[in-house]
Scaffold this motif. Structure first.
Motif, PDB file in Angstrom:
ATOM      1  N   MET A   1       0.865  -1.184   0.000  1.00  0.00           N
ATOM      2  CA  MET A   1       0.000   0.000   0.000  1.00  0.00           C
ATOM      3  C   MET A   1       0.897   1.228   0.000  1.00  0.00           C
ATOM      4  SD  MET A   1      -3.453  -0.493   2.220  1.00  0.00           S
ATOM      5  CE  MET A   1      -2.730  -0.844   3.782  1.00  0.00           C
ATOM      6  N   LYS A   2       0.679   2.089  -0.968  1.00  0.00           N
ATOM      7  CA  LYS A   2       1.509   3.289  -1.087  1.00  0.00           C
ATOM      8  C   LYS A   2       0.620   4.456  -1.503  1.00  0.00           C
ATOM      9  CE  LYS A   2       6.183   4.258  -2.680  1.00  0.00           C
ATOM     10  NZ  LYS A   2       7.282   3.822  -3.564  1.00  0.00           N
ATOM     11  N   ASP A   3       0.646   5.526  -0.740  1.00  0.00           N
ATOM     12  CA  ASP A   3      -0.162   6.711  -1.054  1.00  0.00           C
ATOM     13  C   ASP A   3      -1.628   6.353  -1.294  1.00  0.00           C
ATOM     14  OD1 ASP A   3       2.190   8.179  -0.926  1.00  0.00           O
ATOM     15  OD2 ASP A   3       2.600   7.859  -3.069  1.00  0.00           O
ATOM     16  N   SER A   4      -2.172   5.528  -0.387  1.00  0.00           N
ATOM     17  CA  SER A   4      -3.585   5.093  -0.470  1.00  0.00           C
ATOM     18  C   SER A   4      -3.888   4.318  -1.742  1.00  0.00           C
ATOM     19  CB  SER A   4      -4.532   6.302  -0.375  1.00  0.00           C
ATOM     20  OG  SER A   4      -4.393   6.919   0.866  1.00  0.00           O
TER      21      SER A   4
ATOM     22  N   LEU B   1      -6.098  -4.224   4.380  1.00  0.00           N
ATOM     23  CA  LEU B   1      -6.754  -3.697   3.175  1.00  0.00           C
ATOM     24  C   LEU B   1      -7.970  -2.841   3.519  1.00  0.00           C
ATOM     25  CD1 LEU B   1      -6.612  -6.789   0.782  1.00  0.00           C
ATOM     26  CD2 LEU B   1      -5.142  -4.790   0.778  1.00  0.00           C
ATOM     27  N   ALA B   2      -8.547  -3.086   4.693  1.00  0.00           N
ATOM     28  CA  ALA B   2      -9.753  -2.336   5.086  1.00  0.00           C
ATOM     29  C   ALA B   2      -9.454  -0.849   5.268  1.00  0.00           C
ATOM     30  CB  ALA B   2     -10.334  -2.917   6.370  1.00  0.00           C
ATOM     31  N   SER B   3      -8.178  -0.533   5.576  1.00  0.00           N
ATOM     32  CA  SER B   3      -7.829   0.876   5.813  1.00  0.00           C
ATOM     33  C   SER B   3      -7.618   1.652   4.520  1.00  0.00           C
ATOM     34  CB  SER B   3      -6.548   0.950   6.653  1.00  0.00           C
ATOM     35  OG  SER B   3      -5.461   0.376   5.937  1.00  0.00           O
ATOM     36  N   LEU B   4      -7.683   0.958   3.385  1.00  0.00           N
ATOM     37  CA  LEU B   4      -7.463   1.599   2.078  1.00  0.00           C
ATOM     38  C   LEU B   4      -8.674   2.451   1.703  1.00  0.00           C
ATOM     39  CD1 LEU B   4      -5.122   1.323  -0.052  1.00  0.00           C
ATOM     40  CD2 LEU B   4      -6.582  -0.279  -1.262  1.00  0.00           C
ATOM     41  N   THR B   5      -8.436   3.698   1.294  1.00  0.00           N
ATOM     42  CA  THR B   5      -9.554   4.566   0.872  1.00  0.00           C
ATOM     43  C   THR B   5      -9.739   4.460  -0.631  1.00  0.00           C
ATOM     44  OG1 THR B   5      -8.002   6.409   0.682  1.00  0.00           O
ATOM     45  CG2 THR B   5      -9.244   6.225   2.732  1.00  0.00           C
TER      46      THR B   5
ATOM     47  N   GLY C   1     -12.444  -8.063  -4.802  1.00  0.00           N
ATOM     48  CA  GLY C   1     -11.391  -8.446  -5.742  1.00  0.00           C
ATOM     49  C   GLY C   1     -10.015  -8.361  -5.112  1.00  0.00           C
ATOM     50  N   MET C   2      -9.774  -7.306  -4.335  1.00  0.00           N
ATOM     51  CA  MET C   2      -8.477  -7.144  -3.658  1.00  0.00           C
ATOM     52  C   MET C   2      -8.238  -8.275  -2.655  1.00  0.00           C
ATOM     53  SD  MET C   2      -8.340  -3.037  -2.950  1.00  0.00           S
ATOM     54  CE  MET C   2      -7.902  -1.877  -4.271  1.00  0.00           C
TER      55      MET C   2
ATOM     56  N   GLY D   1       4.434  -9.959   5.868  1.00  0.00           N
ATOM     57  CA  GLY D   1       3.983  -8.649   5.390  1.00  0.00           C
ATOM     58  C   GLY D   1       2.564  -8.676   4.865  1.00  0.00           C
ATOM     59  N   LEU D   2       2.229  -9.739   4.090  1.00  0.00           N
ATOM     60  CA  LEU D   2       0.877  -9.860   3.541  1.00  0.00           C
ATOM     61  C   LEU D   2      -0.151 -10.095   4.638  1.00  0.00           C
ATOM     62  CD1 LEU D   2       1.445 -11.998   0.306  1.00  0.00           C
ATOM     63  CD2 LEU D   2       0.624  -9.663   0.410  1.00  0.00           C
TER      64      LEU D   2
END
Length: 928
Positions: A784-787, A878-882, A897-898, A872-873
């Protein structure tokens, strides 16, 4: 098997429980019941055979075969034993034994219609056409029925089709078949349509078109009733072959007047008319005027109809323009402007899905400068609907017909290349517009782009769970992101049937192993191979049914299907990859490499791939595409690449088999003192290695000029990635040691200083190359990089290549140990006898120790990297991804899908880690 008819014989009553057990899959109870029965009735042959069937189905093939042969040598004639033996031999894939069974039965009961019939069908299963001919005639003499006579005739035709010598077919087999049928015609014994069809087939193959035409137009032709317009179609074909253009043109005109929507007769009409013009039967201008008048009259008749018009006449006009333009005739202008005619066609049939496929054939009639005008004209000719207040005033369809018209306009725009000419901003605008239209239509029924594509397709599947295109596109997107786990369910839901395992199976088997899903790869290969292996048996049954029901014209088609599948590129690929996969999963882990190779019946001398006749049966159009024509043609380049990659994989497999063969030859040499076997095996290995080097050079050249295939084009092979990460080069270096080892074996340690230096250099080179491969595996698979969620699926493929290459290096190293160990012991014995005080260790022994130490270090690094990636995985939230600016519903589909990609990566890493740990265990045992 249980359906045995009315029970009369007491033996049938005794055998009934065994049949029931076998039918229900309870094979052990069937064997026990058969044993009980045989104790009381030792001469009950059928009980023995049923016991053999039970043994065969429980994996005891040798016992089953021995028991079956005991009965077969007695040459039984009772129907129960014969039928049971037939079933057993089929399950054993030994159809040739059934022929011997019924040959013996026919000798003992020469007047049995049933046994003669079974004998004919047994010959049909193994393709013994000459014996089929004889059996058919013998059957006809016993029971003079027409079908039996024509079985014999068809067998003659099959001898002609399968004959290597075409002259023999034309001068002996087919003329004899023709005389046999003529005899029946003269005696007025022709009864069925199938017999007329066979007569026509013989005359057609002999090139006797005049005679065939007489048959079709005569009283025999009246029997051709099973297919609509069968007589007319055959007459048309014969007129064309005989170049009787006046009759052909008259017939085509007549049939088009009767049915103006039959497209095949438009082609015949134009072909025949233009030939008449070319042969000066009519003036050029007059001929063209005649064609234009004929087509215009058909169109006028359609325009006057109150019911819906037929498409044929309107397409006929476009086809006529196309043909006139090909000939450079100015008269085409009299028919109108193509873009205007296509606009009219769209106004009439634009709400039908076939509109795009119809017009696509004639888009080339418009110059590029008219493309934009044409597309704008479509919108003006047929309005799409009212404007929406949402989506910035976009125009949305009001009903399903308007929706279909809008879809057709989008497809035509893409086919004309208008989408490809847009700027990136313009393309994004089109994407947004299409998404908005999709969401509107539901009421009737960069990497971030990939995630959005997955979200949209997942949403589409939730509304249309049976949509194959959604599933195929999702399958491709997941594979491009390196996630194979969700692909298995998607492919399974497509419910591919029969030949589709050959035509679209490549979508599954291409990605399973390269993405680290070895268990799924093994299952998919087994599933595919089961279809190909059953092909031989199934095709034989189709042929038999065709004989039984008189569908003689289908028999050559079934033979062609069997040949097509046997020569399939996909079949050769899956078979080769399956054997390599078995070695990577099991060799020197579950079984030794030698045992693994032996269980596959793999011999390095034999190449069972039919390189000269390989067929590319892939359906590359299964994914619907509206791209311009210049983006379609990639099959030839793809086939070349596929064949080269297959050759490299096949040679690697055969070299590994040669490696084990050398090991066996060394053992035999040590025990028997003979070197002939070793020399032969070594020459095979040297020849295979030379071919692998040539293939590697060809691959390097191909990789330089290789162009990128479009997303909807054929999938690229693993060749470019294998070269880029160094896998091919490293495996080739390792396999070269196979040749050097034989030289070392011959020369010994005390007289091979230069050779040992070369081998040691190869050892060092292998460690360096594997270290470089290890470095190319470094990096985060998912971060995850820059959302934003970023993937690097190439790292996963590099890890798989590392596993494969490390396995090959370890197998070669194991063989090195087997060769060096006795040589070292022999040298020490010599030194003891001579009381030599030189204690220097041979260079190759030191080099081997350096190799094993280097391999352990590299392997530890990669295992540590995999462990870090897994941790790491697991920790990734992933829930914190906007996900903006998407609706809540869209977000849910994208996140789903993610999650699937995340889960797939974890499984791949776990399988890779487990296999590499096992390889690390075998590495510890490599000592001299």
């Amino acid at each position: 098997m249980a359906a045995r008819g009315h029970v009369q014989d007491p033996n049938d009553r005794r055998l009934r429980p065994i049949y029931d057990y076998l039918d229900n899959g309870n094979n052990k109870m069937a064997i026990q019941q058969a044993d009980k029965l045989l104790k009381k009735h030792k001469d009950l042959h059928c009980a023995k055979v049923l016991k053999a069937i039970g043994l065969q189905r429980t994996g005891k093939q040798d016992e089953a075969f021995t028991l079956a042969q005991e009965v077969a040598t007695l040459e039984p004639t009772d129907d129960n034993s014969l039928q049971a033996l037939t079933i057993l031999y089929r399950e054993m894939h030994r159809p040739e034994l059934v022929t011997k069974l019924y040959e013996a039965a026919v000798k003992k009961v020469p007047l049995s219609e049933e046994y003669h019939s079974h004998l004919f069908m047994a010959y049909a299963r193994v393709g013994e056409y000459k014996k089929m001919q004889q059996a058919g005639m013998a059957l006809y003499k016993i029971v003079p029925k027409n079908p039996y006579y024509f079985w014999s005739v068809m067998s003659l035709v099959m001898q002609a089709i399968s004959a290597q010598d075409e002259k023999l077919a034309q001068t002996m087999f087919l003329p004899l078949a023709e005389r046999m049928v003529e005899k029946m015609v003269k005696e007025e014994k022709i009864e069925a349509e199938a017999e007329v069809q066979l007569y026509f087939m013989i005359l057609e193959r002999l090139g006797k078109c005049e005679e065939a035409l007489e048959v079709i137009r005569g009283p025999l032709g009246e029997k051709l009733t099973s297919e609509l317009q069968s007589r007319e179609s055959k007459c048309m074909m014969l007129y064309q072959r005989l170049q009787r253009w006046p009759e052909g043109n008259a017939l085509a005109s007549k049939l088009l007047l009767k049915n103006p929507d039959d497209w095949q007769f438009y082609s015949c009409y134009f072909d025949s008319l233009f030939h008449l013009i070319d042969q000066s039967w009519t003036e050029e201008g007059e001929g063209f005027h005649l064609a234009m008048t004929f087509v215009e009259d058909r169109i006028k008749a359609e325009d006057q109809k109150e019911t819906r018009q037929l498409r044929g006449p309107y397409l006929g006009r476009l086809e006529l323009i196309h043909r006139l333009r090909e000939r450079g005739c100015p008269e085409e202008a009299q028919l109108g402007e193509p873009w205007d005619l296509m606009t009219q066609y769209f106004s009439q049939f634009g709400d039908k899905p076939c509109c795009i496929t119809d017009l696509k054939l004639y888009l080339h009639l418009m110059p590029p400068e008219q493309h934009l005008k044409f597309i704008r004209g479509l919108g003006e000719a047929v309005p799409l609907g009212g404007e929406s207040e949402e989506e910035g005033g976009s125009v949305f369809p009001e009903d399903t017909k308007a929706l279909q018209r809008h879809l057709c306009v989008c497809q035509l725009s893409r086919a004309l290349g208008l989408h490809h000419a847009l700027s990136p901003e313009g393309k994004l605008r089109v994407i947004r517009d299409l998404k908005a239209h999709y969401h509107h239509g539901l009421k009737f029924g960069e990497e971030s782009m990939a995630w959005q594509g997955i979200g949209l397709l997942q949403e589409g599947l939730s509304h249309s769970p049976s949509n194959a295109q959604f599933k195929l596109l999702l399958l491709l997107l997941y594979c491009h992101l390196g996630a194979f786990e969700p692909v298995v369910d998607l492919y399974s839901s497509l419910d591919a049937k029969h030949v589709q395992h050959d035509t679209i199976g490549y979508l599954l088997t291409r990605y399973a192993e390269p993405l680290g899903q070895f268990a799924a790869a093994s299952q998919s290969c087994n599933f595919t191979l089961r279809f190909f292996h059953s092909n031989q048996k199934d095709t034989s049954e189709y042929i038999i049914q065709a004989y039984k029901y008189g569908a003689f014209e289908k028999i050559p088609e079934f033979i062609a299907l069997r040949s097509r599948l046997n020569q399939s590129l996909h079949f050769a690929q899956v078979r080769t990859e399956r054997m390599l996969l078995d070695l990577f999963l099991e060799a020197d882990i579950v079984l030794s490499l030698e045992e693994s190779v032996k269980s596959m019946s793999l011999t390095p001398e034999e190449d069972d791939i039919p390189w000269d006749t390989l067929r590319d049966n892939r359906d590359l159009t299964v994914l619907t595409s509206w791209d311009p024509r210049d983006r379609w043609e990639h099959r030839r380049a793809s086939m070349e690449e596929e064949c080269l990659w297959l050759r490299m994989r096949s040679l690697t497999l055969r070299l590994l088999a040669a490696l084990t063969a050398l090991g066996r030859a060394h053992q035999q040499q040590n025990s028997l003192g003979s070197e002939n076997g070793v020399g032969d095996k070594a020459s095979v290995a040297a020849r295979l290695f030379s071919q692998l080097e040539q293939a590697l050079q060809s691959a390097a050249c191909l990789s330089e000029k290789r162009s990128q295939y479009p997303f909807l084009g054929p999938p690229s092979t693993r060749l470019a990635a294998a070269l880029a990460c160094g896998s091919c080069q490293c495996q080739t270096s390792a396999l070269q040691l196979t040749v050097h080892l034989q030289e070392l074996e011959t020369m010994g340690l005390d007289e091979s200083t230069e050779l040992q230096t070369r081998i040691c250099n190869t050892f060092k080179s292998l460690v360096i190359q594997l270290q470089e491969m290890s470095n190319k595996c470094n990096g985060d698979l998912l971060e995850m990089k820059d959302s934003r969620l970023k993937t690097q699926p190439s790292l996963l493929e590099n890890l798989v290549f590392f596993l494969e290459t490390m396995s090959v290096v370890l197998w070669v190293a194991s063989q090195c140990a087997k060769v060096i160990r006795p040589l070292k012991a022999s040298l020490q014995k010599k030194k003891k006898k001579k009381k030599d005080t030189n204690t220097a260790t041979p260079a190759v022994v030191c080099g081997f120790q350096v190799l094993t130490g280097g391999l352990q270090e590299v392997l530890s690094q990669v295992l540590e990297h995999i462990k870090t990636q897994e941790l790491g995985l697991t920790a990734l939230k992933l829930a914190s991804l906007t996900l903006e600016p998407h609706t809540q519903e869209e977000e849910s589909f994208i996140r789903a899908g993610m999650d699937k990609v995340h889960s797939s990566y974890l499984r791949s890493l776990q399988e890779l880690g487990d296999l590499l740990k096992r390889r690390a265990e075998t590495l510890k045992t490599l000592k001299i």
